[in-house]
Design a protein around this motif. Sequence first.
Motif, PDB file in Angstrom:
ATOM      1  N   SER A 253       0.828  -1.218   0.000  1.00 18.23           N
ATOM      2  CA  SER A 253       0.000   0.000   0.000  1.00 18.23           C
ATOM      3  C   SER A 253       0.858   1.262   0.000  1.00 18.23           C
ATOM      4  CB  SER A 253      -0.923   0.006   1.220  1.00 18.23           C
ATOM      5  OG  SER A 253      -0.182  -0.187   2.413  1.00 18.23           O
ATOM      6  N   GLU A 254       2.126   1.129   0.408  1.00 14.05           N
ATOM      7  CA  GLU A 254       3.029   2.287   0.472  1.00 14.05           C
ATOM      8  C   GLU A 254       3.904   2.408  -0.778  1.00 14.05           C
ATOM      9  OE1 GLU A 254       2.325   4.200   3.177  1.00 14.05           O
ATOM     10  OE2 GLU A 254       0.902   2.558   3.479  1.00 14.05           O
ATOM     11  N   VAL A 255       3.791   1.454  -1.700  1.00 12.62           N
ATOM     12  CA  VAL A 255       4.623   1.480  -2.916  1.00 12.62           C
ATOM     13  C   VAL A 255       3.892   2.300  -3.976  1.00 12.62           C
ATOM     14  CG1 VAL A 255       5.708   0.103  -4.725  1.00 12.62           C
ATOM     15  CG2 VAL A 255       5.620  -0.770  -2.372  1.00 12.62           C
ATOM     16  N   GLU A 256       4.480   3.430  -4.327  1.00 13.93           N
ATOM     17  CA  GLU A 256       3.815   4.348  -5.261  1.00 13.93           C
ATOM     18  C   GLU A 256       3.543   3.688  -6.609  1.00 13.93           C
ATOM     19  OE1 GLU A 256       4.113   9.020  -6.489  1.00 13.93           O
ATOM     20  OE2 GLU A 256       5.094   8.215  -4.725  1.00 13.93           O
ATOM     21  N   GLY A 257       2.301   3.826  -7.069  1.00 18.20           N
ATOM     22  CA  GLY A 257       1.931   3.315  -8.382  1.00 18.20           C
ATOM     23  C   GLY A 257       1.786   1.808  -8.462  1.00 18.20           C
ATOM     24  N   TYR A 258       1.830   1.120  -7.305  1.00 17.93           N
ATOM     25  CA  TYR A 258       1.759  -0.350  -7.334  1.00 17.93           C
ATOM     26  C   TYR A 258       0.406  -0.815  -7.856  1.00 17.93           C
ATOM     27  CZ  TYR A 258       1.715  -5.217  -5.978  1.00 17.93           C
ATOM     28  OH  TYR A 258       1.619  -6.586  -6.010  1.00 17.93           O
ATOM     29  N   GLN A 259       0.447  -1.751  -8.804  1.00 15.70           N
ATOM     30  CA  GLN A 259      -0.778  -2.352  -9.344  1.00 15.70           C
ATOM     31  C   GLN A 259      -0.936  -3.761  -8.773  1.00 15.70           C
ATOM     32  OE1 GLN A 259      -3.183  -1.191 -12.251  1.00 15.70           O
ATOM     33  NE2 GLN A 259      -2.692   0.396 -10.781  1.00 15.70           N
ATOM     34  N   SER A 260      -2.045  -3.973  -8.105  1.00 17.16           N
ATOM     35  CA  SER A 260      -2.324  -5.266  -7.480  1.00 17.16           C
ATOM     36  C   SER A 260      -3.062  -6.166  -8.466  1.00 17.16           C
ATOM     37  CB  SER A 260      -3.178  -5.044  -6.226  1.00 17.16           C
ATOM     38  OG  SER A 260      -3.717  -6.249  -5.764  1.00 17.16           O
ATOM     39  N   ILE A 261      -2.605  -7.417  -8.583  1.00 17.76           N
ATOM     40  CA  ILE A 261      -3.331  -8.433  -9.368  1.00 17.76           C
ATOM     41  C   ILE A 261      -3.917  -9.426  -8.366  1.00 17.76           C
ATOM     42  CG2 ILE A 261      -3.189 -10.182 -11.184  1.00 17.76           C
ATOM     43  CD1 ILE A 261      -0.547  -8.962 -12.063  1.00 17.76           C
ATOM     44  N   GLN A 262      -5.217  -9.673  -8.418  1.00 16.13           N
ATOM     45  CA  GLN A 262      -5.850 -10.612  -7.505  1.00 16.13           C
ATOM     46  C   GLN A 262      -6.791 -11.533  -8.291  1.00 16.13           C
ATOM     47  OE1 GLN A 262      -7.129  -9.143  -3.714  1.00 16.13           O
ATOM     48  NE2 GLN A 262      -5.807  -7.352  -3.774  1.00 16.13           N
ATOM     49  N   ALA A 263      -6.481 -12.834  -8.282  1.00 12.27           N
ATOM     50  CA  ALA A 263      -7.352 -13.839  -8.899  1.00 12.27           C
ATOM     51  C   ALA A 263      -8.203 -14.442  -7.787  1.00 12.27           C
ATOM     52  CB  ALA A 263      -6.516 -14.917  -9.572  1.00 12.27           C
ATOM     53  N   PHE A 264      -9.501 -14.615  -8.047  1.00 11.60           N
ATOM     54  CA  PHE A 264     -10.413 -15.082  -6.991  1.00 11.60           C
ATOM     55  C   PHE A 264     -11.393 -16.122  -7.524  1.00 11.60           C
ATOM     56  CE2 PHE A 264     -12.145 -11.247  -8.943  1.00 11.60           C
ATOM     57  CZ  PHE A 264     -13.423 -11.650  -9.300  1.00 11.60           C
ATOM     58  N   ALA A 265     -11.887 -16.963  -6.615  1.00 14.64           N
ATOM     59  CA  ALA A 265     -12.922 -17.948  -6.961  1.00 14.64           C
ATOM     60  C   ALA A 265     -13.595 -18.406  -5.677  1.00 14.64           C
ATOM     61  CB  ALA A 265     -12.314 -19.146  -7.688  1.00 14.64           C
ATOM     62  N   GLY A 266     -14.908 -18.623  -5.743  1.00 12.63           N
ATOM     63  CA  GLY A 266     -15.623 -19.098  -4.563  1.00 12.63           C
ATOM     64  C   GLY A 266     -17.112 -19.199  -4.817  1.00 12.63           C
ATOM     65  N   GLY A 267     -17.844 -19.681  -3.804  1.00  7.49           N
ATOM     66  CA  GLY A 267     -19.291 -19.826  -3.896  1.00  7.49           C
ATOM     67  C   GLY A 267     -19.688 -21.060  -4.684  1.00  7.49           C
ATOM     68  N   LYS A 268     -20.963 -21.443  -4.553  1.00  8.43           N
ATOM     69  CA  LYS A 268     -21.434 -22.574  -5.361  1.00  8.43           C
ATOM     70  C   LYS A 268     -22.831 -22.292  -5.901  1.00  8.43           C
ATOM     71  CE  LYS A 268     -22.853 -25.431  -1.389  1.00  8.43           C
ATOM     72  NZ  LYS A 268     -22.725 -26.765  -0.793  1.00  8.43           N
ATOM     73  N   GLY A 269     -23.186 -23.037  -6.935  1.00  9.82           N
ATOM     74  CA  GLY A 269     -24.496 -22.849  -7.558  1.00  9.82           C
ATOM     75  C   GLY A 269     -24.611 -21.473  -8.174  1.00  9.82           C
ATOM     76  N   SER A 270     -25.725 -20.823  -7.903  1.00  8.16           N
ATOM     77  CA  SER A 270     -25.971 -19.503  -8.503  1.00  8.16           C
ATOM     78  C   SER A 270     -25.053 -18.423  -7.933  1.00  8.16           C
ATOM     79  CB  SER A 270     -27.436 -19.093  -8.285  1.00  8.16           C
ATOM     80  OG  SER A 270     -27.703 -19.003  -6.905  1.00  8.16           O
ATOM     81  N   MET A 271     -24.361 -18.712  -6.802  1.00  5.20           N
ATOM     82  CA  MET A 271     -23.472 -17.716  -6.182  1.00  5.20           C
ATOM     83  C   MET A 271     -22.009 -17.907  -6.568  1.00  5.20           C
ATOM     84  SD  MET A 271     -25.008 -16.931  -2.391  1.00  5.20           S
ATOM     85  CE  MET A 271     -24.999 -18.582  -1.740  1.00  5.20           C
TER      86      MET A 271
END
Length: 349
Positions: A143-161
């Motif tokens: 959060s203190e690194v100027e201009g840092y771009q965060s990449i976050q891959a996510f997955a979760g939930g089941k069925g319609s969620m």
Amino acid sequence: MTRRKLTKVDAMKAVYGGCILGGGGGGWIHDGLAKTEQAFAIGAPELITVDELQDTDYVACVSLVGAPSAKAAYTDRQQLISTVERMQQEFDRPIQALMTNENGAATTINGWLQAAATGLPFLDAPCNGRAHPTGSMGSLNLSEVEGYQSIQAFAGGKGSMEVEGVVTSTLDISSNIVRSVSVEAGGMVAVCRNPVSVEYVKEHAAVGGITQAIELGDVFFSVPEGPERIEAVASHLHGRVIHSGTISSFELKAIKGFDVGFVQVDSLELTFWNEYMTAEMNGERKGTFPDLIMTFDAETGMPLVSAELKEGLAIAVISVPKEYLKLSSTMSNKKLLQAIEPIVNKSII
């Protein structure tokens, strides 16, 4: 400690030691044990130290984002693995190892399954050696690194969620989006995020934090069930039992994907934001996050996370000064710690 194959016994110790270091958050013991079974059904992950990688190698962090009390929370094995595979596709450098975001019952071993499945080693350096509420606290002061771009891959939930995807933005925006998505997914998503160099890890992570959790679990299991376990754990961590008694008042509210509340035991009051933030006896402060404050069943000595508590339960509370924990550089970042104050209405800084 050099590279070694982890065992189910290591995992059991890591789950219980991690739960204690979670300080009220970091997931549930039954989740950690279930993850253990899943991981070792695939294979035995390898634990490596930072010294076994080059400073220019890149490692990625795996985590679970959400509220431990969420009833519809769901992540499965394939979702955990898919976040790592997606990160390997998205990031322009090879990922050489995986690290977890924090210590906790479910989080100390978060990544063992992904490591076993992908063949990547698991790094003995969680982003933080205790559990913490916000994504930024587990993000190595990026959060203190100027201009840092965060990449976050996510997955979760089941069925319609069920959800999966990847977000690239500033650290705050990425973390907030993933937190919002976790709510839509029923309360929890698996995440692989923020690849960083080993050189950066050495400066900002809790190097040796996984070993600390395993060793703490070893101490826990070396004492027969009962209150002596609590004393042994407190002594090992250079902390102390500050009070034992029966919960007279307990409040927990789920707010924006977090568990927020307080516990009253005689003249002791605890506040929590997933993790315990403050402990006060007759108004005198006995522990302040990132000090470790943790609750146990007073009779069995079993660690209890904040979401497990209820009125009428007999508990013991320990407090360990932060100096004896392996912590991230984020735990001395006043801006990140200040965010706690309006949530629990207590001074933290």
